[in-house]
Design a protein around this motif. Structure first.
Motif, PDB file in Angstrom:
ATOM      1  N   ALA A 199       0.828  -1.211   0.000  1.00  0.00           N
ATOM      2  CA  ALA A 199       0.000   0.000   0.000  1.00  0.00           C
ATOM      3  C   ALA A 199       0.865   1.265   0.000  1.00  0.00           C
ATOM      4  CB  ALA A 199      -0.913   0.006   1.220  1.00  0.00           C
ATOM      5  N   ALA A 200       1.888   1.296   0.852  1.00  0.00           N
ATOM      6  CA  ALA A 200       2.648   2.539   1.040  1.00  0.00           C
ATOM      7  C   ALA A 200       3.677   2.773  -0.066  1.00  0.00           C
ATOM      8  CB  ALA A 200       3.346   2.527   2.396  1.00  0.00           C
ATOM      9  N   GLY A 201       4.125   1.692  -0.698  1.00  0.00           N
ATOM     10  CA  GLY A 201       5.179   1.811  -1.714  1.00  0.00           C
ATOM     11  C   GLY A 201       6.542   1.606  -1.066  1.00  0.00           C
ATOM     12  N   GLU A 202       7.495   1.145  -1.874  1.00  0.00           N
ATOM     13  CA  GLU A 202       8.844   0.790  -1.380  1.00  0.00           C
ATOM     14  C   GLU A 202       9.524   1.982  -0.703  1.00  0.00           C
ATOM     15  OE1 GLU A 202      10.473  -2.140  -1.860  1.00  0.00           O
ATOM     16  OE2 GLU A 202       9.119  -3.157  -3.275  1.00  0.00           O
ATOM     17  N   ARG A 203       9.417   3.144  -1.347  1.00  0.00           N
ATOM     18  CA  ARG A 203      10.164   4.315  -0.884  1.00  0.00           C
ATOM     19  C   ARG A 203       9.708   4.750   0.507  1.00  0.00           C
ATOM     20  NH1 ARG A 203       8.862   9.280  -2.462  1.00  0.00           N
ATOM     21  NH2 ARG A 203      10.331  10.902  -1.868  1.00  0.00           N
ATOM     22  N   GLU A 204       8.388   4.884   0.671  1.00  0.00           N
ATOM     23  CA  GLU A 204       7.821   5.318   1.962  1.00  0.00           C
ATOM     24  C   GLU A 204       8.122   4.286   3.043  1.00  0.00           C
ATOM     25  OE1 GLU A 204       6.119   7.943   3.147  1.00  0.00           O
ATOM     26  OE2 GLU A 204       6.031   9.105   1.294  1.00  0.00           O
ATOM     27  N   PHE A 205       8.014   3.015   2.670  1.00  0.00           N
ATOM     28  CA  PHE A 205       8.238   1.958   3.646  1.00  0.00           C
ATOM     29  C   PHE A 205       9.689   1.975   4.130  1.00  0.00           C
ATOM     30  CE2 PHE A 205       9.089  -2.402   5.032  1.00  0.00           C
ATOM     31  CZ  PHE A 205       8.024  -2.608   5.905  1.00  0.00           C
ATOM     32  N   ALA A 206      10.623   2.066   3.168  1.00  0.00           N
ATOM     33  CA  ALA A 206      12.053   2.076   3.522  1.00  0.00           C
ATOM     34  C   ALA A 206      12.373   3.299   4.380  1.00  0.00           C
ATOM     35  CB  ALA A 206      12.901   2.077   2.247  1.00  0.00           C
ATOM     36  N   HIS A 207      11.752   4.424   4.053  1.00  0.00           N
ATOM     37  CA  HIS A 207      11.984   5.663   4.800  1.00  0.00           C
ATOM     38  C   HIS A 207      11.500   5.494   6.252  1.00  0.00           C
ATOM     39  CE1 HIS A 207      12.214   9.889   5.749  1.00  0.00           C
ATOM     40  NE2 HIS A 207      10.923   9.951   5.977  1.00  0.00           N
ATOM     41  N   ALA A 208      10.300   4.909   6.411  1.00  0.00           N
ATOM     42  CA  ALA A 208       9.755   4.707   7.761  1.00  0.00           C
ATOM     43  C   ALA A 208      10.641   3.743   8.551  1.00  0.00           C
ATOM     44  CB  ALA A 208       8.329   4.188   7.667  1.00  0.00           C
ATOM     45  N   GLN A 209      11.114   2.709   7.872  1.00  0.00           N
ATOM     46  CA  GLN A 209      12.006   1.744   8.541  1.00  0.00           C
ATOM     47  C   GLN A 209      13.266   2.433   9.045  1.00  0.00           C
ATOM     48  OE1 GLN A 209      12.653  -1.381   5.639  1.00  0.00           O
ATOM     49  NE2 GLN A 209      11.910  -2.910   7.087  1.00  0.00           N
ATOM     50  N   LYS A 210      13.819   3.301   8.197  1.00  0.00           N
ATOM     51  CA  LYS A 210      15.055   4.023   8.535  1.00  0.00           C
ATOM     52  C   LYS A 210      14.813   4.912   9.769  1.00  0.00           C
ATOM     53  CE  LYS A 210      18.642   6.645   6.098  1.00  0.00           C
ATOM     54  NZ  LYS A 210      18.671   8.000   6.567  1.00  0.00           N
ATOM     55  N   VAL A 211      13.686   5.627   9.746  1.00  0.00           N
ATOM     56  CA  VAL A 211      13.382   6.527  10.878  1.00  0.00           C
ATOM     57  C   VAL A 211      13.233   5.707  12.165  1.00  0.00           C
ATOM     58  CG1 VAL A 211      11.674   8.120  11.829  1.00  0.00           C
ATOM     59  CG2 VAL A 211      12.320   8.277   9.425  1.00  0.00           C
ATOM     60  N   PHE A 212      12.555   4.553  12.056  1.00  0.00           N
ATOM     61  CA  PHE A 212      12.359   3.746  13.265  1.00  0.00           C
ATOM     62  C   PHE A 212      13.673   3.169  13.778  1.00  0.00           C
ATOM     63  CE2 PHE A 212       7.981   4.496  13.136  1.00  0.00           C
ATOM     64  CZ  PHE A 212       7.488   4.099  14.370  1.00  0.00           C
ATOM     65  N   SER A 213      14.608   2.842  12.875  1.00  0.00           N
ATOM     66  CA  SER A 213      15.868   2.288  13.387  1.00  0.00           C
ATOM     67  C   SER A 213      16.825   3.394  13.834  1.00  0.00           C
ATOM     68  CB  SER A 213      16.523   1.359  12.356  1.00  0.00           C
ATOM     69  OG  SER A 213      16.907   2.106  11.238  1.00  0.00           O
TER      70      SER A 213
END
Ligand SMILES: NC(=O)c1ccc[n+]([C@@H]2O[C@H](COP(=O)([O-])OP(=O)(O)OC[C@H]3O[C@@H](n4cnc5c(N)ncnc54)[C@H](OP(=O)(O)O)[C@@H]3O)[C@@H](O)[C@H]2O)c1
Length: 282
Positions: A199-213
């Motif tokens: 749903a969110a797309g690769e870019r948004e998902f990877a960005h959220a993952q980065k922020v969380f880590s």
């Protein structure tokens, strides 16, 4: 000094509540859940000469927004600062797969409710000598954000609304600015991870993952900026969209001339001429 903060139970809003409370402000904190509001206020504790109030209400419903306004007016003698912080990620995915009710709700909570609150509180601010409004911008306000069309549309609208309102309210000593806080590790961003790449797309998902880590933007730093915009430290600064991450706003009071006679830190159209394209001139 009197301030109302929406979305004050979690994430940035909770940090803003703590920050303003420590700096001597009387507060009205709002969000949907009264129990959580009570937890937030008990954690803040008592401070002499300041009052701490809560209003539970759902910004998704216009009649509740109206009730929040009425109740706030009965709690304070005036409102110096309104912080439209509450927001939702809203519906995620390509527009044609979004449920229409969810798309509309995202616009209601992120755009129409803040607009309603501004519209309702400005006459009060006018009568009582002025005020400052801070609206929270977000991803999609200054560029496209695929799979988040409702959020992006609401935030872009909120920024242009704030620029426009700033011009209307300038003669009355009311300032209106927007803050782009940067990516913060909050529930809102967590929703992107829950939705996944489909749903969110690769870019948004990877960005959220980065922020969380990595931890994301410091919410205390964002709170410093909001407090700056709330006080006379930023007097004469209005109609701007300010990034907590990228802008050296601490130095802005020394550059008021350039800030107020140019369109820096505002939403504008970029032309071919601006980019130096040979075909850009008419
Ligand atoms: N997180 C980010 O990376 C990011 C980036 C850019 C901009 N922003 C913006 O920053 C602001 C704060 O975001 P955040 O990440 O701190 O959000 P958050 O942690 O998800 O908190 C949202 C707050 O809004 C309240 N809220 C949600 N729906 C509501 C409704 N229908 N009516 C009333 N209150 C409601 C929530 O309380 P209840 O659920 O109890 O109602 C909560 O207190 C938002 O405007 C957001 O768009 C965030």
């Amino acid at each position: 000094m009197y301030c109302l903060i929406t979305g004050a139970t979690r994430g940035l809003g909770k940090v803003l509540a703590g920050h303003f409370w420590q700096h001597g402000w009387s507060l009205i904190l709002s969000a949907r859940d009264q129990n959580v509001l009570n937890q937030v206020t008990s954690a803040l504790g008592d401070r002499q000469g300041q009052s701490l109030n809560t209003i539970a209400g759902d910004l998704a419903y216009p009649d509740e927004v109206e009730r929040i306004v009425k109740t706030a007016k009965s709690m304070f003698p005036r409102l110096d600062v309104l912080i439209n912080n509450a927001g939702i990620q809203g519906t995620i995915g390509p527009l044609w797969e979004n449920k229409w009710e969810d798309w509309q709700k995202t616009i209601q909570v992120n755009l129409l409710a803040p607009v309603f609150l501004c519209r309702a509180f400005i006459p009060w601010m006018k009568e009582t000598g002025g005020g400052s409004i801070v609206n929270l911008s977000g991803g999609g306000a200054t560029g496209p954000r695929a799979n988040f069309s409702a959020y992006a549309t609401a935030k872009a609208g909120l920024v242009r609304f704030s620029e426009t309102l700033a011009e209307e309210t300038k003669p009355f000593g009311i300032r209106v600015n927007c803050v782009a806080p940067g990516a913060m590790k909050t529930d809102m961003l967590g929703e992107v991870l829950q939705k996944g790449t489909a749903a969110a797309g690769e870019r948004e998902f990877a960005h959220a993952q980065k922020v969380f880590s990595e931890g994301g933007t410091s919410m205390d730093h964002v709170a410093d900026l909001v407090l700056f915009l709330a006080t006379d430290a930023s007097k004469e600064i209005t109609g701007k969209l300010i990034s907590a991450v990228w802008d050296n706003w601490e130095e802005w009071p020394q550059h008021l001339d350039e800030l107020n006679t140019s369109d820096v830190y505002t939403l504008r159209r970029i032309t071919g001429r601006d980019k130096g394209f040979s075909w850009g001139d008419k």
